[in-house]
Design a protein around this motif. Structure first.
Motif, PDB file in Angstrom:
ATOM      1  N   GLN A   1       0.808  -1.220   0.000  1.00  0.00           N
ATOM      2  CA  GLN A   1       0.000   0.000   0.000  1.00  0.00           C
ATOM      3  C   GLN A   1       0.844   1.275   0.000  1.00  0.00           C
ATOM      4  O   GLN A   1       0.601   2.164  -0.816  1.00  0.00           O
ATOM      5  CB  GLN A   1      -0.936   0.003   1.218  1.00  0.00           C
ATOM      6  N   ALA A   2       1.819   1.368   0.876  1.00  0.00           N
ATOM      7  CA  ALA A   2       2.596   2.607   0.968  1.00  0.00           C
ATOM      8  C   ALA A   2       3.366   2.921  -0.312  1.00  0.00           C
ATOM      9  O   ALA A   2       3.300   4.054  -0.800  1.00  0.00           O
ATOM     10  CB  ALA A   2       3.537   2.555   2.169  1.00  0.00           C
ATOM     11  N   PRO A   3       4.088   1.950  -0.915  1.00  0.00           N
ATOM     12  CA  PRO A   3       4.786   2.315  -2.152  1.00  0.00           C
ATOM     13  C   PRO A   3       3.844   2.615  -3.317  1.00  0.00           C
ATOM     14  O   PRO A   3       4.161   3.452  -4.156  1.00  0.00           O
ATOM     15  CB  PRO A   3       5.683   1.111  -2.450  1.00  0.00           C
ATOM     16  N   ILE A   4       2.673   1.963  -3.371  1.00  0.00           N
ATOM     17  CA  ILE A   4       1.704   2.285  -4.420  1.00  0.00           C
ATOM     18  C   ILE A   4       1.214   3.713  -4.241  1.00  0.00           C
ATOM     19  O   ILE A   4       1.139   4.492  -5.200  1.00  0.00           O
ATOM     20  CB  ILE A   4       0.533   1.282  -4.422  1.00  0.00           C
ATOM     21  N   ASN A   5       0.863   4.069  -3.004  1.00  0.00           N
ATOM     22  CA  ASN A   5       0.413   5.440  -2.751  1.00  0.00           C
ATOM     23  C   ASN A   5       1.518   6.446  -3.036  1.00  0.00           C
ATOM     24  O   ASN A   5       1.261   7.532  -3.547  1.00  0.00           O
ATOM     25  CB  ASN A   5      -0.104   5.593  -1.317  1.00  0.00           C
ATOM     26  N   ALA A   6       2.768   6.104  -2.720  1.00  0.00           N
ATOM     27  CA  ALA A   6       3.883   6.999  -3.022  1.00  0.00           C
ATOM     28  C   ALA A   6       4.032   7.181  -4.532  1.00  0.00           C
ATOM     29  O   ALA A   6       4.269   8.296  -5.014  1.00  0.00           O
ATOM     30  CB  ALA A   6       5.179   6.459  -2.415  1.00  0.00           C
TER      31      ALA A   6
ATOM     32  N   VAL B   1      -4.093   2.902 -13.732  1.00  0.00           N
ATOM     33  CA  VAL B   1      -5.132   2.501 -12.776  1.00  0.00           C
ATOM     34  C   VAL B   1      -4.540   1.815 -11.549  1.00  0.00           C
ATOM     35  O   VAL B   1      -5.033   1.992 -10.434  1.00  0.00           O
ATOM     36  CB  VAL B   1      -6.178   1.605 -13.472  1.00  0.00           C
ATOM     37  N   TRP B   2      -3.464   1.040 -11.701  1.00  0.00           N
ATOM     38  CA  TRP B   2      -2.902   0.309 -10.567  1.00  0.00           C
ATOM     39  C   TRP B   2      -2.479   1.250  -9.444  1.00  0.00           C
ATOM     40  O   TRP B   2      -2.417   0.841  -8.288  1.00  0.00           O
ATOM     41  CB  TRP B   2      -1.744  -0.592 -10.991  1.00  0.00           C
ATOM     42  N   MET B   3      -2.179   2.507  -9.759  1.00  0.00           N
ATOM     43  CA  MET B   3      -1.763   3.452  -8.723  1.00  0.00           C
ATOM     44  C   MET B   3      -2.913   3.845  -7.802  1.00  0.00           C
ATOM     45  O   MET B   3      -2.690   4.457  -6.761  1.00  0.00           O
ATOM     46  CB  MET B   3      -1.152   4.700  -9.354  1.00  0.00           C
ATOM     47  N   LEU B   4      -4.125   3.500  -8.171  1.00  0.00           N
ATOM     48  CA  LEU B   4      -5.297   3.820  -7.349  1.00  0.00           C
ATOM     49  C   LEU B   4      -5.687   2.670  -6.418  1.00  0.00           C
ATOM     50  O   LEU B   4      -6.648   2.774  -5.669  1.00  0.00           O
ATOM     51  CB  LEU B   4      -6.471   4.193  -8.256  1.00  0.00           C
ATOM     52  N   VAL B   5      -4.930   1.588  -6.422  1.00  0.00           N
ATOM     53  CA  VAL B   5      -5.264   0.385  -5.661  1.00  0.00           C
ATOM     54  C   VAL B   5      -4.996   0.537  -4.164  1.00  0.00           C
ATOM     55  O   VAL B   5      -5.573  -0.182  -3.354  1.00  0.00           O
ATOM     56  CB  VAL B   5      -4.495  -0.826  -6.247  1.00  0.00           C
ATOM     57  N   GLY B   6      -4.143   1.483  -3.772  1.00  0.00           N
ATOM     58  CA  GLY B   6      -3.760   1.616  -2.365  1.00  0.00           C
ATOM     59  C   GLY B   6      -4.932   1.704  -1.398  1.00  0.00           C
ATOM     60  O   GLY B   6      -4.928   1.063  -0.342  1.00  0.00           O
ATOM     61  N   GLY B   7      -5.954   2.470  -1.738  1.00  0.00           N
ATOM     62  CA  GLY B   7      -7.120   2.597  -0.856  1.00  0.00           C
ATOM     63  C   GLY B   7      -7.876   1.290  -0.709  1.00  0.00           C
ATOM     64  O   GLY B   7      -8.344   0.940   0.382  1.00  0.00           O
ATOM     65  N   ALA B   8      -7.990   0.531  -1.797  1.00  0.00           N
ATOM     66  CA  ALA B   8      -8.681  -0.764  -1.755  1.00  0.00           C
ATOM     67  C   ALA B   8      -7.924  -1.754  -0.869  1.00  0.00           C
ATOM     68  O   ALA B   8      -8.537  -2.533  -0.136  1.00  0.00           O
ATOM     69  CB  ALA B   8      -8.838  -1.322  -3.163  1.00  0.00           C
ATOM     70  N   LEU B   9      -6.587  -1.713  -0.913  1.00  0.00           N
ATOM     71  CA  LEU B   9      -5.799  -2.614  -0.073  1.00  0.00           C
ATOM     72  C   LEU B   9      -6.060  -2.350   1.408  1.00  0.00           C
ATOM     73  O   LEU B   9      -6.152  -3.289   2.203  1.00  0.00           O
ATOM     74  CB  LEU B   9      -4.308  -2.472  -0.390  1.00  0.00           C
ATOM     75  N   GLY B  10      -6.199  -1.091   1.777  1.00  0.00           N
ATOM     76  CA  GLY B  10      -6.508  -0.756   3.167  1.00  0.00           C
ATOM     77  C   GLY B  10      -7.870  -1.283   3.593  1.00  0.00           C
ATOM     78  O   GLY B  10      -8.040  -1.776   4.714  1.00  0.00           O
ATOM     79  N   ALA B  11      -8.857  -1.193   2.698  1.00  0.00           N
ATOM     80  CA  ALA B  11     -10.195  -1.688   3.017  1.00  0.00           C
ATOM     81  C   ALA B  11     -10.186  -3.198   3.229  1.00  0.00           C
ATOM     82  O   ALA B  11     -10.832  -3.718   4.146  1.00  0.00           O
ATOM     83  CB  ALA B  11     -11.173  -1.308   1.903  1.00  0.00           C
ATOM     84  N   ILE B  12      -9.445  -3.929   2.394  1.00  0.00           N
ATOM     85  CA  ILE B  12      -9.341  -5.382   2.556  1.00  0.00           C
ATOM     86  C   ILE B  12      -8.676  -5.722   3.882  1.00  0.00           C
ATOM     87  O   ILE B  12      -9.102  -6.636   4.589  1.00  0.00           O
ATOM     88  CB  ILE B  12      -8.587  -6.003   1.366  1.00  0.00           C
ATOM     89  N   TYR B  13      -7.635  -4.978   4.241  1.00  0.00           N
ATOM     90  CA  TYR B  13      -6.970  -5.210   5.527  1.00  0.00           C
ATOM     91  C   TYR B  13      -7.939  -5.028   6.698  1.00  0.00           C
ATOM     92  O   TYR B  13      -7.985  -5.865   7.609  1.00  0.00           O
ATOM     93  CB  TYR B  13      -5.763  -4.286   5.706  1.00  0.00           C
TER      94      TYR B  13
END
Length: 148
Positions: A22-27, A72-84
């Protein structure tokens, strides 16, 4: 119950791996649109309104328009947090806090070793080493011990 423990264990290890990503994707998203605050606004739906106001107040509001140019893959960070969050809420009652957390850390470490080795998402590249693998193995041992 044993199947639920196994499923919760696998779920938390996978969720931990996603958190490491999540962090590197968001970065990467922040670098791509030119605004860390704008990237956080796009990633976290829950904080969207607050972060949108902050973005506008600090002058980064226009940078949000750059989202059309990012992969689009750069927008995945928020979804990863929701799954966690789901994984933790579902697993804690079945595994307890210690085992859930230890599995999350184990998953994070495994993914972090791979992400560092690959230099994924623009992070500094670090080779896999015996000490790094041993550190993950020790956390895996902690998972086993946390069930006793």
């Amino acid at each position: 119950m044993a199947n639920q423990i196994l499923a919760a264990s696998i779920l938390m290890a996978v969720a931990g791996a996603m958190i490491a990503s999540q962090a590197p994707i968001n970065a990467a998203l922040g670098r791509s649109i030119g605004s860390p605050v704008g990237a956080a606004t796009l990633s976290f739906g829950v904080g969207f309104v607050i972060l949108l106001v902050v973005s506008i107040l600090i002058g980064d509001g226009a940078n949000l328009m750059r989202v059309a140019r990012v992969p689009v893959w750069m927008l995945v960070g928020g979804a990863l947090g929701a799954i966690y969050v789901f994984a933790a809420l579902w697993s804690v009652p079945k595994l307890g806090v210690l085992t859930t957390t230890t599995l999350m850390i184990f998953g994070q470490m495994g993914a972090a070793i791979v992400l560092d080795h690959l230099g994924a998402f623009g992070v500094a590249q670090s080779s896999v080493s015996p000490m790094r693998l041993l550190s993950a193995a020790l956390v895996a041992g902690g998972v086993i011990l946390s069930r006793w």
